[in-house]
Design a protein around this motif. Structure first.
Motif, PDB file in Angstrom:
ATOM      1  N   LEU A  35       0.821  -1.211   0.000  1.00  0.00           N
ATOM      2  CA  LEU A  35       0.000   0.000   0.000  1.00  0.00           C
ATOM      3  C   LEU A  35       0.856   1.263   0.000  1.00  0.00           C
ATOM      4  N   SER A  36       1.955   1.250   0.723  1.00  0.00           N
ATOM      5  CA  SER A  36       2.817   2.432   0.744  1.00  0.00           C
ATOM      6  C   SER A  36       3.518   2.629  -0.606  1.00  0.00           C
ATOM      7  N   HIS A  37       3.923   1.538  -1.246  1.00  0.00           N
ATOM      8  CA  HIS A  37       4.529   1.664  -2.572  1.00  0.00           C
ATOM      9  C   HIS A  37       3.515   2.183  -3.594  1.00  0.00           C
ATOM     10  N   ALA A  38       2.281   1.716  -3.484  1.00  0.00           N
ATOM     11  CA  ALA A  38       1.241   2.183  -4.397  1.00  0.00           C
ATOM     12  C   ALA A  38       0.970   3.676  -4.192  1.00  0.00           C
ATOM     13  N   ALA A  39       0.977   4.125  -2.943  1.00  0.00           N
ATOM     14  CA  ALA A  39       0.752   5.545  -2.670  1.00  0.00           C
ATOM     15  C   ALA A  39       1.885   6.400  -3.241  1.00  0.00           C
ATOM     16  N   ASN A  40       3.124   5.921  -3.126  1.00  0.00           N
ATOM     17  CA  ASN A  40       4.253   6.656  -3.686  1.00  0.00           C
ATOM     18  C   ASN A  40       4.150   6.757  -5.206  1.00  0.00           C
ATOM     19  N   LEU A  41       3.813   5.660  -5.855  1.00  0.00           N
ATOM     20  CA  LEU A  41       3.645   5.695  -7.311  1.00  0.00           C
ATOM     21  C   LEU A  41       2.494   6.603  -7.717  1.00  0.00           C
ATOM     22  N   LEU A  42       1.435   6.615  -6.939  1.00  0.00           N
ATOM     23  CA  LEU A  42       0.294   7.472  -7.244  1.00  0.00           C
ATOM     24  C   LEU A  42       0.681   8.944  -7.165  1.00  0.00           C
ATOM     25  N   ILE A  43       1.456   9.322  -6.165  1.00  0.00           N
ATOM     26  CA  ILE A  43       1.895  10.712  -6.036  1.00  0.00           C
ATOM     27  C   ILE A  43       2.761  11.106  -7.224  1.00  0.00           C
ATOM     28  N   PHE A  44       3.702  10.243  -7.602  1.00  0.00           N
ATOM     29  CA  PHE A  44       4.556  10.555  -8.750  1.00  0.00           C
ATOM     30  C   PHE A  44       3.758  10.653 -10.040  1.00  0.00           C
ATOM     31  N   THR A  45       2.809   9.760 -10.225  1.00  0.00           N
ATOM     32  CA  THR A  45       2.018   9.772 -11.452  1.00  0.00           C
ATOM     33  C   THR A  45       1.101  10.992 -11.492  1.00  0.00           C
ATOM     34  N   ALA A  46       0.519  11.362 -10.369  1.00  0.00           N
ATOM     35  CA  ALA A  46      -0.370  12.524 -10.334  1.00  0.00           C
ATOM     36  C   ALA A  46       0.392  13.824 -10.591  1.00  0.00           C
ATOM     37  N   ALA A  47       1.653  13.876 -10.175  1.00  0.00           N
ATOM     38  CA  ALA A  47       2.454  15.084 -10.390  1.00  0.00           C
ATOM     39  C   ALA A  47       2.962  15.186 -11.819  1.00  0.00           C
ATOM     40  N   GLY A  48       2.893  14.106 -12.549  1.00  0.00           N
ATOM     41  CA  GLY A  48       3.378  14.128 -13.924  1.00  0.00           C
ATOM     42  C   GLY A  48       4.815  13.627 -13.998  1.00  0.00           C
ATOM     43  N   LEU A  49       5.020  12.627 -14.809  1.00  0.00           N
ATOM     44  CA  LEU A  49       6.353  12.059 -14.953  1.00  0.00           C
ATOM     45  C   LEU A  49       7.084  12.782 -16.077  1.00  0.00           C
ATOM     46  N   ARG A  50       8.025  13.588 -15.696  1.00  0.00           N
ATOM     47  CA  ARG A  50       8.829  14.276 -16.700  1.00  0.00           C
ATOM     48  C   ARG A  50      10.247  14.428 -16.171  1.00  0.00           C
TER      49      ARG A  50
END
Length: 115
Positions: A35-50
């Motif tokens: 769950l913590s790894h999923a939350a981290n990926l969600l934050i990165f994806t929501a901020a935009g991967l660039r």
């Protein structure tokens, strides 16, 4: 790429939720980690991967040169990593103490440890 990350995040949340709902303390710990790894990926994806350079303002300028990486998402993920590590360390400590008292990792066996 965003669709693939959305699927990975969904699978991590689903697997983490499934493991948290099991009656075993080891699976609880693994579920919390997922769950913590999923939350981290969600934050990165929501901020935009660039990709970009670090958001450092050069001497004499008022703003950093474009394109720069998003510092807020990185700070949020770093904070989430520290919090999830503390939570997992506390949970492992509870697991160790519960195992000492009941000699079992099953949550049903922990009913008599309140005395």
């Amino acid at each position: 790429m965003s669709l693939l990350l959305a699927l990975v995040i969904g699978c991590l949340y689903a697997a983490g939720t499934y493991l948290v709902l099991r009656r075993n303390l080891m699976r609880l710990i693994l579920g919390l980690a997922l769950l913590s790894h999923a939350a981290n990926l969600l934050i990165f994806t929501a901020a935009g991967l660039r990709r970009g350079r670090p958001p450092i303002v050069p001497r004499g300028a008022l703003t950093p040169e474009a394109p720069t990486a998003e510092p807020l998402a990185q700070a949020l993920v770093l904070t989430a990593i520290v919090i999830s590590f503390g939570l997992l360390a506390f949970t492992v400590t509870l697991l160790h103490r519960a195992h000492q008292l009941s000699r079992s990792a099953d949550l049903d066996m922990l009913e008599g440890t309140d005395r």
